[in-house]
Design a protein around this motif. Structure first.
Motif, PDB file in Angstrom:
ATOM      1  N   GLU A   1      10.797 -36.012 -56.154  1.00 24.81           N
ATOM      2  CA  GLU A   1       9.718 -35.484 -56.986  1.00 24.81           C
ATOM      3  C   GLU A   1      10.294 -34.458 -57.958  1.00 24.81           C
ATOM      4  OE1 GLU A   1       6.131 -34.273 -55.018  1.00 24.81           O
ATOM      5  OE2 GLU A   1       6.292 -35.903 -53.559  1.00 24.81           O
ATOM      6  N   VAL A   2       9.931 -34.618 -59.242  1.00 24.91           N
ATOM      7  CA  VAL A   2      10.393 -33.706 -60.288  1.00 24.91           C
ATOM      8  C   VAL A   2       9.221 -33.337 -61.190  1.00 24.91           C
ATOM      9  CG1 VAL A   2      12.776 -34.575 -60.305  1.00 24.91           C
ATOM     10  CG2 VAL A   2      11.081 -35.590 -61.826  1.00 24.91           C
TER      11      VAL A   2
ATOM     12  N   TRP B   1      12.195 -42.822 -64.058  1.00 23.50           N
ATOM     13  CA  TRP B   1      11.066 -42.122 -63.482  1.00 23.50           C
ATOM     14  C   TRP B   1       9.829 -43.016 -63.439  1.00 23.50           C
ATOM     15  CZ3 TRP B   1      14.334 -40.580 -67.239  1.00 23.50           C
ATOM     16  CH2 TRP B   1      15.144 -39.470 -66.986  1.00 23.50           C
ATOM     17  N   ILE B   2       8.945 -42.686 -62.508  1.00 19.66           N
ATOM     18  CA  ILE B   2       7.584 -43.216 -62.473  1.00 19.66           C
ATOM     19  C   ILE B   2       6.676 -42.000 -62.653  1.00 19.66           C
ATOM     20  CG2 ILE B   2       5.793 -44.372 -61.122  1.00 19.66           C
ATOM     21  CD1 ILE B   2       8.119 -46.205 -61.782  1.00 19.66           C
ATOM     22  N   VAL B   3       5.827 -42.038 -63.670  1.00 22.40           N
ATOM     23  CA  VAL B   3       4.942 -40.906 -63.964  1.00 22.40           C
ATOM     24  C   VAL B   3       3.883 -40.774 -62.872  1.00 22.40           C
ATOM     25  CG1 VAL B   3       3.286 -39.934 -65.605  1.00 22.40           C
ATOM     26  CG2 VAL B   3       5.296 -41.194 -66.449  1.00 22.40           C
ATOM     27  N   ARG B   4       3.729 -39.569 -62.358  1.00 26.49           N
ATOM     28  CA  ARG B   4       2.650 -39.267 -61.404  1.00 26.49           C
ATOM     29  C   ARG B   4       1.455 -38.673 -62.153  1.00 26.49           C
ATOM     30  NH1 ARG B   4       4.618 -35.355 -57.337  1.00 26.49           N
ATOM     31  NH2 ARG B   4       2.645 -35.821 -56.326  1.00 26.49           N
ATOM     32  N   THR B   5       1.742 -37.646 -62.974  1.00 32.73           N
ATOM     33  CA  THR B   5       0.703 -37.027 -63.797  1.00 32.73           C
ATOM     34  C   THR B   5       1.324 -36.647 -65.136  1.00 32.73           C
ATOM     35  OG1 THR B   5       1.158 -34.774 -63.010  1.00 32.73           O
ATOM     36  CG2 THR B   5      -0.503 -36.042 -61.780  1.00 32.73           C
ATOM     37  N   GLY B   6       0.483 -36.575 -66.157  1.00 33.68           N
ATOM     38  CA  GLY B   6       0.946 -36.168 -67.473  1.00 33.68           C
ATOM     39  C   GLY B   6       1.256 -37.356 -68.367  1.00 33.68           C
ATOM     40  N   THR B   7       1.843 -37.036 -69.530  1.00 35.87           N
ATOM     41  CA  THR B   7       2.127 -38.058 -70.539  1.00 35.87           C
ATOM     42  C   THR B   7       3.537 -37.877 -71.082  1.00 35.87           C
ATOM     43  OG1 THR B   7      -0.203 -38.002 -71.195  1.00 35.87           O
ATOM     44  CG2 THR B   7       1.320 -39.060 -72.710  1.00 35.87           C
ATOM     45  N   VAL B   8       4.249 -38.988 -71.172  1.00 35.96           N
ATOM     46  CA  VAL B   8       5.597 -39.018 -71.738  1.00 35.96           C
ATOM     47  C   VAL B   8       5.568 -39.889 -72.980  1.00 35.96           C
ATOM     48  CG1 VAL B   8       8.002 -39.725 -71.374  1.00 35.96           C
ATOM     49  CG2 VAL B   8       6.691 -38.704 -69.481  1.00 35.96           C
TER      50      VAL B   8
ATOM     51  N   ALA C   1       6.642 -36.420 -61.813  1.00 35.13           N
ATOM     52  CA  ALA C   1       7.124 -37.797 -61.730  1.00 35.13           C
ATOM     53  C   ALA C   1       7.987 -37.986 -60.484  1.00 35.13           C
ATOM     54  CB  ALA C   1       7.945 -38.138 -62.979  1.00 35.13           C
ATOM     55  N   TYR C   2       8.184 -39.253 -60.154  1.00 35.50           N
ATOM     56  CA  TYR C   2       9.180 -39.622 -59.156  1.00 35.50           C
ATOM     57  C   TYR C   2      10.442 -39.999 -59.919  1.00 35.50           C
ATOM     58  CZ  TYR C   2       5.268 -40.027 -55.901  1.00 35.50           C
ATOM     59  OH  TYR C   2       4.163 -39.786 -55.136  1.00 35.50           O
TER      60      TYR C   2
END
Length: 151
Positions: A25-26, A45-52, A98-99
């Motif tokens: 987790e980062v 990465w796999i996004v958990r929350t937020g926007t890239v 993100a993971y």
């Protein structure tokens, strides 16, 4: 992004669980660059929350934002293909959780289990096809005289 390109839709539960066992987790603050086009791709990465935001360098112009990625979406595919060099850049547009996955470890898992490797390759390939289409459409919208014609 289509649901078929998210990890949960693309990978069977057993493969998702195997992948998640090596996840870390980062968090990234808004404005943090996750990676730069042309640099070594050693993680994803796999996004958990937020926007890239994914962006592409355009000579003589500002980088063009190609796509915004959110919950459940894969950030980075260049790690999977030799020479493992980022083909786009990425920046956190909001605070992101993100993971994170080490690319060499995942590639080793793929080599050790052909079915797992195939599932990962198909998933990453779907994402890649989607991103190439998004890049083409966005660049045509920005720079072609009549846009992409998709409207």
């Amino acid at each position: 992004m289509t649901s078929a390109t998210t990890m949960t839709a693309a990978l069977p539960a057993a493969y998702r669980e195997r992948l998640m066992r090596i996840a870390r987790e980062v968090s990234f603050d808004e404005g943090t660059r996750l990676f730069e086009e042309g640099r070594h791709a050693d993680r994803f990465w796999i996004v958990r929350t937020g926007t890239v935001a994914l962006d592409l360098h355009v000579p003589g112009r500002r980088s063009a934002v190609i796509e915004s990625l959110a919950r459940g979406e894969l950030v980075g595919w260049s790690w999977h293909f030799t020479p493992h060099v980022w083909q786009m850049g990425a920046e956190a547009m909001t605070p992101v959780r993100a993971y994170e996955f080490d690319a060499a470890t995942v590639r080793t898992l793929c080599d050790e289990d052909a079915e797992f490797g195939r599932a990962i390759a198909v998933w990453v390939g779907r994402v890649l096809a989607h991103r190439l289409h998004a890049a083409r459409t966005r660049l045509l919208d920005l720079y072609a005289p009549y846009g992409s014609g998709s409207r």
